[in-house]
Design a protein around this motif. Structure first.
Motif: not given
Length: 173
Positions: A4-5, A30-38, A40-43, A53-54
């Motif tokens: 993730i970035p 955007q903040w959406l990218d932070v939410e999706v990264s989080d 992805l880490l959980k999944v 790679e995100y």
């Protein structure tokens, strides 16, 4: 672990360091990218996303489109599970798309609807327009409304895009 970035710590705490904050301030993410990264880490604790790679996320109505690299390397069943898990984490429908050339991305966004053609037209002012033609009877199978699909493809590719619904009779003429 999925790439993730952002720093893993920043994503989990939602308190961004200077580097991560600058990625958002620059407009690249955007903040959406932070939410999706989080999410992805959980999944990634359940599904092996080692080479994945995100890239970026886009939101269309209640659908989140997630662009990723190397996502085709994970098994088909895990791919479906990944979309399902991300949907439950984010509380919205998720469509994962392999980041690649524009035509491949368009084909994945249109799926499961059938795609007729993707063509590029050169306009008199020197710009180009990508024309995506879809049979009109496939409209109900499109995951995104045509006008929203046009906007999202334009955002992803940076190109001028036109989505056309074509009746079968027009094709034979």
């Amino acid at each position: 672990m999925v790439k993730i970035p952002f720093c893993e710590f920043c994503v989990k705490t939602r308190v961004l360091c200077q580097k991560c904050q600058s990625l958002i301030d620059s407009g690249r993410y955007q903040w959406l990218d932070v939410e999706v990264s989080d999410a992805l880490l959980k999944v990634s604790k359940k599904i092996n996303l080692a080479d994945v790679e995100y890239v970026k996320s886009y939101e269309v109505d209640d659908l989140v489109i997630v662009l990723m690299r190397n996502v085709k390397r994970i098994p088909r069943g895990a791919y479906a599970q990944l979309e399902k898990e991300l949907s439950s984490q984010l509380g919205r429908s998720v469509k994962i798309v392999e980041h690649g050339n524009v035509n491949e991305v368009i084909a994945q966004l249109v799926s499961p609807a059938r795609l007729l053609t993707i063509s590029t037209s050169w306009l008199p002012d020197g710009t180009t327009e990508t024309v995506v033609k879809i049979p009109s009877r496939e409209l109900r199978r499109l995951p995104i409304r045509p006008e929203r699909l046009q906007a999202i493809i334009g955002q992803i590719s940076g190109a001028n895009v036109k989505v056309e619904l074509v009746r079968e009779r027009e094709l034979r003429a």
